[in-house]
Design a protein around this motif. Structure first.
Motif, PDB file in Angstrom:
ATOM      1  N   GLY A  45       0.799  -1.227   0.000  1.00 48.32           N
ATOM      2  CA  GLY A  45       0.000   0.000   0.000  1.00 48.32           C
ATOM      3  C   GLY A  45       0.827   1.270   0.000  1.00 48.32           C
ATOM      4  N   LEU A  46       2.155   1.150   0.091  1.00 54.31           N
ATOM      5  CA  LEU A  46       3.028   2.325   0.084  1.00 54.31           C
ATOM      6  C   LEU A  46       3.464   2.732  -1.326  1.00 54.31           C
ATOM      7  N   LYS A  47       3.080   1.954  -2.319  1.00 54.92           N
ATOM      8  CA  LYS A  47       3.479   2.253  -3.703  1.00 54.92           C
ATOM      9  C   LYS A  47       3.233   3.726  -4.059  1.00 54.92           C
ATOM     10  N   ASP A  48       4.244   4.404  -4.584  1.00 56.18           N
ATOM     11  CA  ASP A  48       4.180   5.802  -5.042  1.00 56.18           C
ATOM     12  C   ASP A  48       4.203   6.831  -3.918  1.00 56.18           C
ATOM     13  N   ILE A  49       4.408   6.393  -2.686  1.00 56.11           N
ATOM     14  CA  ILE A  49       4.403   7.357  -1.576  1.00 56.11           C
ATOM     15  C   ILE A  49       5.633   8.265  -1.629  1.00 56.11           C
ATOM     16  N   GLY A  51       6.662  10.099  -3.822  1.00 58.46           N
ATOM     17  CA  GLY A  51       6.424  11.364  -4.516  1.00 58.46           C
ATOM     18  C   GLY A  51       5.978  12.490  -3.602  1.00 58.46           C
ATOM     19  N   PHE A  52       5.603  12.143  -2.367  1.00 54.86           N
ATOM     20  CA  PHE A  52       5.092  13.152  -1.447  1.00 54.86           C
ATOM     21  C   PHE A  52       6.182  13.576  -0.479  1.00 54.86           C
ATOM     22  N   PRO A 127      -1.385  10.782   2.208  1.00 62.32           N
ATOM     23  CA  PRO A 127      -0.491  11.751   1.577  1.00 62.32           C
ATOM     24  C   PRO A 127      -0.974  13.167   1.893  1.00 62.32           C
TER      25      PRO A 127
ATOM     26  N   LEU B  69      -5.117  -2.822  -1.583  1.00 65.84           N
ATOM     27  CA  LEU B  69      -3.900  -2.090  -1.193  1.00 65.84           C
ATOM     28  C   LEU B  69      -3.303  -1.291  -2.343  1.00 65.84           C
ATOM     29  N   ILE B  82      -2.594   2.399  -1.478  1.00 67.97           N
ATOM     30  CA  ILE B  82      -3.703   3.054  -0.766  1.00 67.97           C
ATOM     31  C   ILE B  82      -3.197   4.148   0.175  1.00 67.97           C
ATOM     32  N   ALA B 139       5.252  18.705  -1.687  1.00 64.27           N
ATOM     33  CA  ALA B 139       5.158  18.069  -3.007  1.00 64.27           C
ATOM     34  C   ALA B 139       3.919  17.170  -3.058  1.00 64.27           C
TER      35      ALA B 139
END
Lengths: 156, 156
Positions: A45-49, A51-52, A127, B69, B82, B139
């Motif tokens: 569930g952390l995928k792409d986090i 970027g923040f 995020p 997720l 998520i 960001a």
């Protein structure tokens, strides 16, 4: 309106082992580094986090005392309604802090500006999106002009 | 790390009766007015809340579907973790919105920028304090450049 059960999704590691060590707010200790460790079953569930730059953490005030609906706080000796404060002793005992995301290694995030006690149960990560969450012009109510100070004793 | 029980402290009234009516984010409907009704036994906890222009609401996504997720969201067809989204179908099902406080009458707050479904269970109210919560420079990750659009169907 029904009750429901919350199951923590991870644990937060911080340098603050005792209540007296923990700062009043993360914003007062922007350089304090901690780890947000998601239980491995949630790691996906952390995928792409990455970027923040900032995250909102929801966590359980698991060592808070009894709820008092009107009470003095760490920053002010005048009593305020609990929903006009960020004090831990509140109905449902859920805390919120905005932290800066420094890095990620699999299911562990390194963050700064953390203000929670070590081993605090993590409930959710969201995020931080300035378009939704940044209101620099907002009125601060009784917080206006209050400066960090040592925590008054016996105030939880 | 133990589970715990949350008992809602009130109910949120909004114009959005059906899922398809609810906006993707409150920031996209700043003029939408709703009521945050605290159960009367908690009303005392609102003392001094009138000094704040913005509030953070925590609420229960009580009509959300199954947790996934990694999933596409309302704003993007690309799947994201998520915890890198604000999507309702998330572990523990707790939502967060920043609203503007328009007024108070005893245990009922009138707010704008509300994005939740009518009769959503309220878990907590926290005062929005810019010194803690406003990070306009943050960001936005994958949210950057995403514009409001009609909700894709079948996405909960």
């Amino acid at each position: 309106v029904k009750e429901f059960t919350v199951n923590p999704v991870g644990i937060i590691r911080s340098p603050f082992v005792k209540k007296d060590d923990a700062p009043i707010q993360g914003a007062f200790v922007p350089d304090t580094v901690g780890q947000v460790e998601l239980f491995s079953e949630f790691a996906e569930g952390l995928k792409d986090i990455e970027g923040f730059s900032h995250l909102i953490l929801l966590y359980r005030f698991d060592r808070a005392g009894e709820v008092e609906l009107v009470r003095p706080t760490f920053l002010d000796d005048v009593p305020h309604g609990i929903f006009a404060t960020r004090h831990p002793c509140r109905p449902n005992g859920i805390g919120l802090t905005v932290v800066r995301l420094l890095g990620r290694e699999e299911n562990v995030l390194t963050v700064s500006g953390i203000d929670v006690l070590d081993k605090t149960p993590l409930i959710d990560i969201k995020p931080y999106v300035p378009r939704f969450d940044a209101h620099p012009e907002a009125a601060s109510g009784w917080f206006a002009g209050k400066e960090p100070r040592p925590k008054p004793t016996g105030r939880e």
